[in-house]
Design an enzyme around this catalytic site. Sequence first.
Site, PDB file in Angstrom:
ATOM      1  N   GLU A   9       8.646   5.880  14.571  1.00  0.00           N
ATOM      2  CA  GLU A   9       8.723   4.415  14.124  1.00  0.00           C
ATOM      3  C   GLU A   9      10.218   3.891  13.998  1.00  0.00           C
ATOM      4  O   GLU A   9      10.741   3.240  13.050  1.00  0.00           O
ATOM      5  CB  GLU A   9       7.961   4.271  13.057  1.00  0.00           C
ATOM      6  CG  GLU A   9       6.637   4.619  12.927  1.00  0.00           C
ATOM      7  CD  GLU A   9       5.823   4.186  11.650  1.00  0.00           C
ATOM      8  OE1 GLU A   9       4.471   4.142  11.717  1.00  0.00           O
ATOM      9  OE2 GLU A   9       6.485   4.264  10.553  1.00  0.00           O
ATOM     10  N   GLU A  45      -0.644   7.327  15.257  1.00  0.00           N
ATOM     11  CA  GLU A  45      -0.944   7.424  13.962  1.00  0.00           C
ATOM     12  C   GLU A  45      -2.030   6.011  13.581  1.00  0.00           C
ATOM     13  O   GLU A  45      -1.992   4.822  14.427  1.00  0.00           O
ATOM     14  CB  GLU A  45       0.340   6.748  13.059  1.00  0.00           C
ATOM     15  CG  GLU A  45       1.338   7.911  12.975  1.00  0.00           C
ATOM     16  CD  GLU A  45       2.446   7.768  11.968  1.00  0.00           C
ATOM     17  OE1 GLU A  45       1.913   6.731  10.905  1.00  0.00           O
ATOM     18  OE2 GLU A  45       3.432   8.005  12.155  1.00  0.00           O
TER      19      GLU A  45
END
Length: 673
Positions: free
Chosen positions: A152, A311
């Site tokens: 991320e 995710e």
Amino acid sequence: MTRRVLDVPGIAYGGDYNPEQWPEEVWAEDMRLMAEAGVTMVSVNIFSWALLEPAEGMYDFSRLDRVLDMLYAHGIAADLATPTAAPPAWFFRAHPEALPVDRDGRGLSYGSRQTFCPSSPAYREAALRIARALGERYADHPAVVMWHVHNEYGCHNAECFCDASAAAFRDWLRDRYGDDLAALNDAWGTAFWSQWYYDWDEILPPRATGAVPNPTHRLDWRRFSSDALLSLCTAEREVLAEAAPAVPATTNFMVMYNFDALDYWRWAPELDIVSNDHYLRSTDPESEIDIAMSGDLVRSLAGGRPWLLMEHSTGAVNWQQVNRAKTAGELRRNALAHVARGADGIAYFQWRAAKAGAEQWHSAMLPHAGTDSVIWRDVVQLGADLRALAEVRGSTGTAETAIVWDWDAKWALELPSQPSESVRQLELVRSWYEPLWRAGVAVDFVRPDADLSAYRLVLAPSLYLVDDAGATNLTGFAERGGTLAVGFHSGAVDENCHVRLGGYPGAFREALGVRTDELFPLLPGERVGLDSGGTGSLWSERVRPAGARVVASYTDGALAGVPAVTRHGYGTGTAWYLATLPDPDTLAALLERVREEAGVRPVLDEVPAGVEAVRRRGSDADYLFLIDHAGAGAEIAVADGAVELLAGQSVRDGSVGLPPYGVVVVREPRGHR
């Protein structure tokens, strides 16, 4: 770049696996339960830097060796991460200058994740060192099927305002403007407020000042900050590719949920496989629309190819004001909706719910309650569903409608001192996307300069900034016979945030056949009537037709009688302009008219309200996903010879039963429509 392929059969299934958080006697149970759930791939090592490198240049791979060997022995593939999102404490004690500095000049401390400056030479050196060590050690490990670069990017450190960042920003600007300071001064409009620069070293990041910052300065800073993180990603990817040339690499994007720090159009071509993280917002009453919009954008970033959901959550997250659990069947619907939009892998954060740490209240595949839980039963059921859908892998979407999305335009629109702070690109795009979703219309997202030849209809709900090439591409699409619809305050400025003079909507005036001389944004809660029915909100402007035909006008307010919606024949195509935001029903009816004129059909002609219909196209057959979000169930007509994959049964009598809040996936023979 030549893209390498992920070698995992069927739809990959799993999540983040963090065995270092648990004693080794738990690992055997993990393997047994992963087999029960149907897990085929897990991401490992994402936050393990401190354990792998307890001191600079000293490595301990013994734990990771055992984990990877154990996964391989149990037939589970590893998406092996570089742990560079969380540098260890010893690194910051040795290099305190690598800590980030915020806009107000406050230095941040370590003790969390992503607490590094993206332009820090010391961080870059340390990150590449451990990435190289991992690549060399595990290049040939049979469990490793993909590299997971970082985690991320930009989630918590998208910008750093320190002196190292200032120096890197100046280097980036020299490259952008050809080392020509006069060109920068012209692009930034520095004659305003005596901001002229006579030396490159005078230029700083847009730190906190006493008044409104220079908009182009701020926009270039956003571009630089995205590129600074991208350079870290590509550097790690190259180090890994040197060690393991055949292993594909990815990093997890964060499309939607208000994350806009990175220009993913620039990032996506640098990856073998595009991956995304997606979490629901508890405040969104129709989060299924957010899932669909996100999936369509991610698939578009992947160039229409399948992608991976790296995710999402089985239940509640832990970072919202109120973190709600998912309702019955929602876990399944969410996951299969991502598959419908092109995901060839479904993964969660995380495998086993943590008992300690910042994310201890985040849901997982194996919850705190263990296997005697609804979540666990749903996780096992989803594993069986994904096995039944193995043949869907590799199939793609087919859309005749495209929505223009641009991060530059979003950044520019949301700078200070706009006509209205209420105008937000994501909200505007979703307002146009929703009626298409409800009508079952397939949608791609495109850059302004994309190849539009595959589309009948192109929508630009919010494109405040557009360069000449992008504007020419979009208007040329209409001129050559396409249908283009443009939302208000689009085409207003060029790539340097300079207002396009001569009247609004700037770059699109000629194609739209209108000219606006004054903007009248509406106050929060204010509405204006439309003579075609319904109301408009958020925006109005004094439009004068210049060849366009008036479709709707304002009925009250300062602009009563002034056009609000227009239609213009341009070349052999059509260009529509919406100078306000119609209420949802009115906007839906208008967009239905626009798409019907363009010849765009929905995936299915008749689908009950609340049922999502999505089609993926395979080499020999189509895959029709039907998802009931309303809970009423339905009987839906499908092609003769169809097979319902989740149940493994042939469809009889030309229709399939969709249970309340259920999902069916139908294989249909090619040529049925």
